[in-house]
Design a protein around this motif. Sequence first.
Motif, PDB file in Angstrom:
ATOM      1  N   PRO A 214       7.371 -23.359  22.123  1.00 40.81           N
ATOM      2  CA  PRO A 214       6.606 -22.233  21.574  1.00 40.81           C
ATOM      3  C   PRO A 214       7.465 -21.286  20.741  1.00 40.81           C
ATOM      4  CG  PRO A 214       5.966 -22.621  23.848  1.00 40.81           C
ATOM      5  CD  PRO A 214       7.148 -23.506  23.570  1.00 40.81           C
ATOM      6  N   GLU A 215       8.692 -21.013  21.199  1.00 41.82           N
ATOM      7  CA  GLU A 215       9.536 -20.085  20.442  1.00 41.82           C
ATOM      8  C   GLU A 215      10.023 -20.712  19.133  1.00 41.82           C
ATOM      9  OE1 GLU A 215      12.289 -22.008  23.572  1.00 41.82           O
ATOM     10  OE2 GLU A 215      10.203 -21.342  23.392  1.00 41.82           O
ATOM     11  N   ASP A 218       7.156 -20.434  16.669  1.00 45.65           N
ATOM     12  CA  ASP A 218       6.874 -19.063  16.267  1.00 45.65           C
ATOM     13  C   ASP A 218       7.815 -18.656  15.137  1.00 45.65           C
ATOM     14  OD1 ASP A 218       6.413 -16.369  15.981  1.00 45.65           O
ATOM     15  OD2 ASP A 218       6.622 -15.884  18.109  1.00 45.65           O
ATOM     16  N   THR A 221      10.487 -15.920  15.646  1.00 45.01           N
ATOM     17  CA  THR A 221      11.632 -16.070  16.547  1.00 45.01           C
ATOM     18  C   THR A 221      12.934 -15.895  15.775  1.00 45.01           C
ATOM     19  OG1 THR A 221      10.403 -17.576  17.977  1.00 45.01           O
ATOM     20  CG2 THR A 221      12.812 -17.632  18.139  1.00 45.01           C
ATOM     21  N   GLY A 260       1.381 -22.928  21.929  1.00 38.80           N
ATOM     22  CA  GLY A 260       1.532 -21.514  22.261  1.00 38.80           C
ATOM     23  C   GLY A 260       0.720 -21.101  23.470  1.00 38.80           C
ATOM     24  N   SER A 261      -0.409 -21.779  23.717  1.00 41.37           N
ATOM     25  CA  SER A 261      -1.252 -21.430  24.864  1.00 41.37           C
ATOM     26  C   SER A 261      -0.596 -21.832  26.182  1.00 41.37           C
ATOM     27  CB  SER A 261      -2.613 -22.119  24.752  1.00 41.37           C
ATOM     28  OG  SER A 261      -2.503 -23.516  25.012  1.00 41.37           O
ATOM     29  N   ARG A 288       5.895 -22.531  29.271  1.00 44.67           N
ATOM     30  CA  ARG A 288       5.771 -21.771  28.033  1.00 44.67           C
ATOM     31  C   ARG A 288       6.861 -20.708  27.923  1.00 44.67           C
ATOM     32  NH1 ARG A 288       3.937 -17.229  25.839  1.00 44.67           N
ATOM     33  NH2 ARG A 288       2.831 -17.323  23.838  1.00 44.67           N
TER      34      ARG A 288
END
Length: 402
Positions: A214-215, A218, A221, A260-261, A288
């Motif tokens: 997820p990071e 993003d 980040t 991301g969820s 996550r």
Amino acid sequence: MMNEGPFNLTETMDNTELSPLSDAPVAADFPAGESLPQQPGEVVLGRFEVKRYLGQGTFGYVFLAYDLELDRLVAVKKPRQQVLSRYDSVESFIAEARTVAQLDHEHIVPVYDCIRTPEGSCYIVSKFIRGQDLGWLLRQGRISLPETVRTIRDAALALHHAHLAGIVHCDIKPANVIIDDNGKAHVTDFGIAYNPQQRSELAGHAATPAYMSPEQADTNTQSLDGRTDIYALGVLLYQLMCGQLPFQGDTREQLVAAIGSGEVRPPRQIDDSIPRELESICLKAIARDPSRRYTTALDLARDLDDYFGYEPRPIDVGSVQVDESLEPLIEKLAEHTHDIWALQRYKDGWKLGDVRDDSRKTHPCLVAYNQLPESEKEYDRATVLGTIKAMLALGYTITRED
């Protein structure tokens, strides 16, 4: 010219199969605007005779070559121009590539050199691993659970070594893990690796979306650490165990949103034969929140070792010869072995049935030894023969008293 002999590639891949660094099968798929791969027989840099184009990935394309100076096969990679353009100069790219080349670990594909070309590009020369990448193996079918655990453990040990050197791979996926002919895993293609001292935009944008943490997905980040590779290993473990990826999406945006969820279906809901311990290891790796994952890849490797610590190490009997006079003994002991097995089954409440059914305790081999199919007799004979060879290898002799 080299003698093809033992280097005949038909034993590992044909012209349509993917290379360990490849996401596309043929040279014609190389992007427009980039120089096409060299052709077989061409000599690159006056030293590397091209044997065969292997494929391409995010980083660039790769071909198999014969090193005329050092008399060995090597994998030669040429980075895409868009990769080189993200650096101040080719020299700065080469300096970073040589940092990666300092990684020395049994589960990392060694980088031999990074050589500048007169045209302002460069080539990266690596060891050629004889085997197949996980992507190719997955297309052949599911990989056994012991092989899965061993592969992820090996990769975790490799990445821990890289992390200690301040290097995060950032593109762990099936194509970048090669399984050699002895079943040993090797991590390759650190082409978009992230170095905290020189953050590369490639780490967030050129990686394969399905395996991004997820990071990493993003765009806000600011820094990454080894836990992003741990996450990718967890995704790979999930895929190998379940036969599917943990997160799905028809587009990159949908996939990134699903990642991301953090909402993932537990592996045992897909396949209830997966051990609970492995499910827990996998879910911890793909948590996550990075703080809820393994702190180091070594911790992940150790948990896998604790689960799958047993590795069969039989006595080496390769050079042991068994005299033909022992064949009657082997046959008698094979029958004895079968009878011991059958007796224990009967004591445990099993009975004869057309098929093996563990829930109903039926088995088709609960018959006399002479009524067994020949394949079952061969299994019993092989077991006995292995034991006899082990005894001989340990220095014992087999004699019969008159």
